[in-house]
Write an enzyme that holds these catalytic residues in place. Structure first.
Site, PDB file in Angstrom:
ATOM      1  N   SER A   1       7.154 -20.826  37.850  1.00 30.72           N
ATOM      2  CA  SER A   1       5.996 -20.060  37.406  1.00 30.72           C
ATOM      3  C   SER A   1       6.041 -19.964  35.896  1.00 30.72           C
ATOM      4  CB  SER A   1       6.004 -18.644  38.025  1.00 30.72           C
ATOM      5  OG  SER A   1       7.142 -17.927  37.582  1.00 30.72           O
ATOM      6  N   GLY A   2       5.044 -19.307  35.317  1.00 27.20           N
ATOM      7  CA  GLY A   2       5.044 -19.031  33.891  1.00 27.20           C
ATOM      8  C   GLY A   2       5.120 -20.270  33.025  1.00 27.20           C
ATOM      9  N   ILE A   3       5.973 -20.209  32.008  1.00 24.55           N
ATOM     10  CA  ILE A   3       6.092 -21.287  31.035  1.00 24.55           C
ATOM     11  C   ILE A   3       6.553 -22.581  31.699  1.00 24.55           C
ATOM     12  CG2 ILE A   3       7.329 -22.056  28.970  1.00 24.55           C
ATOM     13  CD1 ILE A   3       7.488 -19.125  28.124  1.00 24.55           C
ATOM     14  N   GLY A   4       7.481 -22.475  32.648  1.00 23.57           N
ATOM     15  CA  GLY A   4       7.992 -23.671  33.308  1.00 23.57           C
ATOM     16  C   GLY A   4       6.905 -24.421  34.054  1.00 23.57           C
TER      17      GLY A   4
ATOM     18  N   SER B   1      15.387 -17.229  22.460  1.00 25.24           N
ATOM     19  CA  SER B   1      14.615 -16.016  22.205  1.00 25.24           C
ATOM     20  C   SER B   1      14.787 -15.594  20.753  1.00 25.24           C
ATOM     21  CB  SER B   1      15.101 -14.892  23.129  1.00 25.24           C
ATOM     22  OG  SER B   1      14.600 -13.642  22.725  1.00 25.24           O
TER      23      SER B   1
ATOM     24  N   TYR C   1      22.087  -9.661  26.820  1.00 27.14           N
ATOM     25  CA  TYR C   1      21.013 -10.657  26.733  1.00 27.14           C
ATOM     26  C   TYR C   1      21.015 -11.335  25.365  1.00 27.14           C
ATOM     27  CZ  TYR C   1      16.376 -12.736  26.589  1.00 27.14           C
ATOM     28  OH  TYR C   1      15.324 -13.623  26.454  1.00 27.14           O
TER      29      TYR C   1
END
Length: 393
Positions: free
Chosen positions: A60-63, A219, A241
């Site tokens: 989903s999303g960016i992938g 990030s 993170y």
């Protein structure tokens, strides 16, 4: 989690709208909030292979947006979508085949937070494919994020306010836990599982006369100050993170120093601030109704608000089109969107020392040996126990 997030948002917005604030302040605050939200859930992995080429991808999303863009670029690609949740993987595959009817899309079950799952998935990949062209590493988690309210209000009146919200330095903490392998969960999922996967797939990635690519999704929260070489798992800290993302940046540099001669090239990407379906589902719809017009307005003045998964995948797609020898091994490639909606990619130097990166690589090798040994011992104990059960039946 939603109730806790809503409580913090009420505090933030009460302060925001009851004081005179600058546009830079609003931008930084929104960037910080969305960075937290967009990392609340575990992502997946993306691989691309040769001919019967395999390209594992996020579900989903960016992938998923990247898969769409790659298939539009080259309909002959073979994608391998690697996800923990096979139901989501099936849904992603169906979506891709709807828009690209003749596409080759394979599925693979993989949890990069588990070494055993990584090893099993690697066996499947090696049995299916002869070579890998691209390995996109998108998996990442930020469990139980918490805002240090005291640090927040203190930072509001400091000269460091913009940087504090842009990077969440000293503001955002997480509660990490040990996983079944005895490793810190964030470290295992965001870094170590990827490291083991690359090691297992070296025969398909490093082949004479052929170049392969590893692409890490990093990030803006990746900071040197959050990482310690004496505590690479971040057992003693509260920012696992940020530590894991900085470590993945370092690992990319180390891979280039060690593996370029074998045809393997590694790159790092920052997708910018991206809104996904998961993001919209975390907080009340009234929040997004209030804030989205402001976010679109702020994008006129800043290029890091990519906002959509399609825009966030810009750097990932751009790297796909480049010759690996022409790329800067110490650069992080940022997905950017102009105020007029034009997408582009910009390289920015990472704050990383090559020799230090090599030290991290060596530490990961030693840790891998220990984890594999424990896994073998555990499996042997399980087999012995099963034989005992069979004997007494």
């Amino acid at each position: 989690m939603k109730m806790e997030a809503s409580r913090h948002l009420k505090i933030l917005f009460h302060y925001l709208f009851s004081n005179n604030v600058t546009p830079d302040y609003v931008y930084s605050l929104l960037y910080f909030i969305c960075e937290v939200i967009s990392q609340l859930f575990r992502e997946s992995l993306l691989i691309r292979v040769h001919g019967c080429v395999c390209l594992p991808s996020v579900c989903s999303g960016i992938g998923l947006a990247l898969c769409e863009r790659l298939l539009t670029e080259d309909t002959q690609l073979r994608l391998c979508l690697a996800c923990r949740n096979m139901q989501r993987a099936e849904a992603a595959r169906s979506a891709l085949l709807t828009s690209h009817a003749g596409a080759h899309v394979d599925l693979l079950q993989l949890d990069v937070g588990s070494v055993e799952s990584v090893l099993e998935a690697a066996k499947v990949v090696k049995s299916r494919y002869n070579r890998i062209d691209f390995l996109y590493l998108n998996a990442g988690i930020m469990p139980n994020p918490q805002v240090d309210i005291r640090a927040f209000f203190k930072g509001l009146f400091s000269r460091n306010v913009i940087n504090m919200f842009a990077t969440a330095e000293g503001l955002l903490t997480q509660q990490d836990h040990l996983n079944s392998d005895g490793l810190q969960e964030v470290f295992a999922t965001n870094l170590f599982g990827h490291f083991v996967l690359i090691r297992e797939l070296e025969p398909l990635l490093c082949q004479t006369g052929h170049t392969s690519r590893v692409v890490w999704t990093s990030s803006s929260n990746a900071r040197r100050s959050a990482f310690s070489m004496d505590d690479i798992q971040h057992r003693k800290g509260t920012e696992p993170y940020s530590s894991s993302k900085y470590a993945s940046d370092m690992l990319s540099v180390a891979l280039n120093r060690r593996m370029n001669g074998q045809g393997l090239f590694s790159s790092v990407v920052c997708p910018g601030l991206v809104m996904t379906n998961l993001t919209y589902g975390i907080l009340p719809s009234s929040f997004w109704t209030l804030i989205m017009p402001i976010m679109w307005l702020i994008r006129i003045f800043t290029n890091t608000f990519t906002l959509t998964p399609y825009n966030g995948a810009e750097a990932l797609h751009w790297l796909f089109l480049q010759k690996p020898e022409s790329l800067d091994p110490r650069a992080k490639y940022h997905s950017l969107t102009s105020g007029l909606g034009t997408n582009y990619t910009e390289p920015r130097q990472m704050d990383i020392d090559g020799e230090t990166a090599d030290v991290l690589f060596s530490k990961l090798l030693e840790l891998e040996k220990g984890v594999r040994r424990k896994l073998c011992e555990r499996n042997a104990d399980n087999e012995a126990h099963q034989r005992y059960l069979n004997e007494i039946e």
